[in-house]
Design an enzyme around this catalytic site. Structure first.
Site, PDB file in Angstrom:
ATOM      1  N   GLU A 146       3.256  -9.162  19.277  1.00  0.00           N
ATOM      2  CA  GLU A 146       2.410  -8.557  20.298  1.00  0.00           C
ATOM      3  C   GLU A 146       1.032  -8.449  19.623  1.00  0.00           C
ATOM      4  O   GLU A 146       0.738  -7.487  18.949  1.00  0.00           O
ATOM      5  CB  GLU A 146       2.938  -7.186  20.698  1.00  0.00           C
ATOM      6  CG  GLU A 146       2.262  -6.637  21.956  1.00  0.00           C
ATOM      7  CD  GLU A 146       0.894  -6.061  21.685  1.00  0.00           C
ATOM      8  OE1 GLU A 146      -0.070  -6.858  21.529  1.00  0.00           O
ATOM      9  OE2 GLU A 146       0.769  -4.854  21.583  1.00  0.00           O
TER      10      GLU A 146
ATOM     11  N   GLU B 125     -10.068  -8.519  17.768  1.00  0.00           N
ATOM     12  CA  GLU B 125      -9.269  -8.292  16.557  1.00  0.00           C
ATOM     13  C   GLU B 125      -8.877  -9.640  15.934  1.00  0.00           C
ATOM     14  O   GLU B 125      -8.615  -9.723  14.748  1.00  0.00           O
ATOM     15  CB  GLU B 125      -7.971  -7.519  16.808  1.00  0.00           C
ATOM     16  CG  GLU B 125      -8.094  -6.076  17.144  1.00  0.00           C
ATOM     17  CD  GLU B 125      -6.720  -5.453  17.415  1.00  0.00           C
ATOM     18  OE1 GLU B 125      -6.663  -4.530  18.251  1.00  0.00           O
ATOM     19  OE2 GLU B 125      -5.709  -5.866  16.825  1.00  0.00           O
TER      20      GLU B 125
HETATM   21  N1  LIG Z   1      -1.768  -6.070  19.944  1.00  0.00           N
HETATM   22  C1  LIG Z   1      -2.638  -5.545  19.117  1.00  0.00           C
HETATM   23  N2  LIG Z   1      -3.958  -5.665  19.293  1.00  0.00           N
HETATM   24  N3  LIG Z   1      -2.193  -4.862  18.091  1.00  0.00           N
HETATM   25  C2  LIG Z   1      -0.766  -4.578  17.927  1.00  0.00           C
HETATM   26  C3  LIG Z   1      -0.196  -5.401  16.797  1.00  0.00           C
HETATM   27  C4  LIG Z   1      -0.910  -5.115  15.534  1.00  0.00           C
HETATM   28  C5  LIG Z   1       0.115  -4.863  14.411  1.00  0.00           C
HETATM   29  O1  LIG Z   1       0.215  -6.065  13.647  1.00  0.00           O
HETATM   30  C6  LIG Z   1      -0.096  -5.799  12.277  1.00  0.00           C
HETATM   31  N4  LIG Z   1      -0.776  -6.994  11.776  1.00  0.00           N
HETATM   32  C7  LIG Z   1      -1.936  -7.536  12.237  1.00  0.00           C
HETATM   33  N5  LIG Z   1      -2.258  -8.638  11.534  1.00  0.00           N
HETATM   34  C8  LIG Z   1      -1.261  -8.813  10.607  1.00  0.00           C
HETATM   35  C9  LIG Z   1      -1.023  -9.784   9.590  1.00  0.00           C
HETATM   36  N6  LIG Z   1      -1.878 -10.801   9.378  1.00  0.00           N
HETATM   37  N7  LIG Z   1       0.093  -9.658   8.817  1.00  0.00           N
HETATM   38  C10 LIG Z   1       0.956  -8.623   9.021  1.00  0.00           C
HETATM   39  N8  LIG Z   1       0.777  -7.666   9.968  1.00  0.00           N
HETATM   40  C11 LIG Z   1      -0.325  -7.774  10.765  1.00  0.00           C
HETATM   41  C12 LIG Z   1      -0.984  -4.562  12.308  1.00  0.00           C
HETATM   42  O2  LIG Z   1      -0.902  -3.847  11.094  1.00  0.00           O
HETATM   43  C13 LIG Z   1      -0.381  -3.782  13.477  1.00  0.00           C
HETATM   44  O3  LIG Z   1       0.700  -2.972  13.055  1.00  0.00           O
END
Ligand SMILES: NC(=[NH2+])NCCC[C@H]1O[C@@H](n2cnc3c(N)ncnc32)[C@H](O)[C@@H]1O
Length: 417
Positions: A195, A204
């Site tokens: 998601e 983002e």
């Molecule tokens: N839908 C969104 N706008 N945000 C919801 C998802 C975002 C989640 O993904 C994690 N997250 C984001 N990028 C990464 C990455 N490159 N690697 C691991 N976790 C990630 C982040 O820490 C958060 O817990």
């Protein structure tokens, strides 16, 4: 040689240099360029000691030289992803509570797992950016995958391990703490679920991490969930917003504050307004999908510049205050025959925590039923701040009342740099 000539020659050949805004500057003349602290400006000409001719996102204007400093490249580049701040924000419960409380969002992912439970049997799934692990727990509890790799970079991953154990899923779900870009996983996966959608779909730019994980860890013929995504746009009225932010200054407490209206417009309407809740009746026409992304074929370089066209037919007369934008994502069924499920965050669907994004014009335009509004949208990713982009709109209004009259307009909305 006369010194002035040398100066002239120096000016002509002086290199274009990058500067960074050290304070917010609000233009007071049409030939000036507004910017905020941290914006990276390209100075083309130091016209005078006080005013320099500069560019920001393709817009040109004079900026006060005292408001900018030379851009020292290395310091800006390594903070390009703002990971400290980004993953820090996901380390606390606030954002996870907001996402888990979003029933349309969370229940769509649960429905996707449930309706594909037979095909998920014996498969390997990666849940990228698992947060509290909710999607991984749905997989382990509602289906029988061979393994689920729950990947999470923020400190939340430590809590997620506990949640997996507490819910009896430790034999299936393994939590990997770290950025997916840096992790070594046990092997490739059949399904990559995530998601990742931000405001206006891409803000983002977590999508870059999803595509990189796809290229590295998804088996040939594997499934991406979501399998596709679309950005939607509609011309809309926003009477309330316009009244609160602009009309307010006309006569607060019987006083004339109207000279502040132009400042208010620059301050409140230069950037998109996230989490704006639209009413369906605010739409002046049927919405249209201006961008569609196929998550199996989309490439990371495609993210730098995405362009879409639109053509709206005004269905009811009203004031065109701006555009509203939102996204939808689709989940193809693992067996060709199953239904494709969708999460749509638009005004005609159940409200989600994203709500919609409002892009206000500098001045409202009255539109008549039957008028047409056509043009293009450009999502230009910020070359330095990699989680940011600028959304530019160009449009033409053709009125049915008098056919030859047509109005054109354009506006760029930095999100945020
Ligand atoms: N839908 C969104 N706008 N945000 C919801 C998802 C975002 C989640 O993904 C994690 N997250 C984001 N990028 C990464 C990455 N490159 N690697 C691991 N976790 C990630 C982040 O820490 C958060 O817990």
């Amino acid at each position: 040689v006369i010194m002035e000539e040398v100066d002239e020659d120096l000016k002509k050949c002086q290199p274009v240099e990058d500067f960074v805004g050290v304070a917010d500057f609000c233009a007071t003349e049409d030939n000036q360029l507004s910017f905020t602290t941290g914006d990276r400006l390209r100075v083309h000409d130091r016209t005078s000691p006080e005013w320099w001719w500069a560019e920001l996102y393709g817009l040109f204007g004079y900026v006060p030289s005292s408001y900018v400093r030379p851009c020292i490249d290395e310091e800006d580049v390594d903070d390009a992803w703002q990971d400290e701040e980004y993953f820090g924000s996901y380390g606390s419960l606030k954002l996870h509570l907001e996402m888990l409380s979003d029933k349309p969002r969370t229940e769509t992912y649960r429905e996707v797992v449930l309706s594909n439970r037979h095909c998920l049997e014996g498969r390997v799934v990666m849940d990228l950016g698992c947060g509290t692990g909710i999607i991984s727990l749905f997989c382990a509890r509602l289906a029988e995958p061979a393994a689920v790799y729950a990947v999470e970079a923020s400190p939340m991953a430590d809590q997620t391990r506990e949640l997996v154990t507490r819910n009896g899923c430790q034999s299936v779900v393994s939590v990997f703490k770290g950025r997916v870009e840096e992790l070594a996983l046990p092997g490739k996966v059949d399904v990559l679920v995530s998601e990742w959608m931000g405001n206006c779909l891409l803000f983002e730019f977590m999508v870059e991490s999803v595509l990189l994980a796809r290229d590295r860890w998804l088996k040939e013929g594997g499934m991406m969930w979501p399998s596709s995504a679309a950005l939607s746009l509609v011309p809309c009225q926003a009477e309330e917003e316009y009244r609160r932010k602009i009309v307010f200054w006309e006569k607060p407490y019987g006083l004339d504050f109207s000279c502040l209206k132009s400042l208010a417009q620059k301050e409140f309407f230069s950037k998109p307004k996230f989490s704006h809740e639209m009413k369906p009746e605010d739409c002046l026409s049927a919405p249209c999908d201006v961008l569609t992304l196929d998550m199996h074929s989309l490439q990371i370089p495609d993210l730098e510049k995405l362009k879409g066209e639109f053509c709206f037919r005004v269905e009811k007369s009203g004031t065109f205050h701006g555009f509203a934008a939102w996204f939808s994502v689709q989940f193809q069924s693992l067996d060709e025959v199953g239904p494709t499920l969708e999460l749509n965050t638009g005004p005609h669907h159940p409200l989600t925590h994203w709500k919609q994004t409002l892009l206000m014009l500098d001045s409202p335009v009255f539109l008549h039923q039957g008028d047409s509004l056509s043009g293009m949208i450009l999502l230009h990713r910020n070359p330095v701040w990699r989680r940011h982009m600028t959304l530019s709109l160009h449009w033409t209004i053709r009125s049915t009342q008098d056919s030859e009259a047509c109005k054109t307009g354009q506006k760029s909305f930095p999100m945020w740099r």
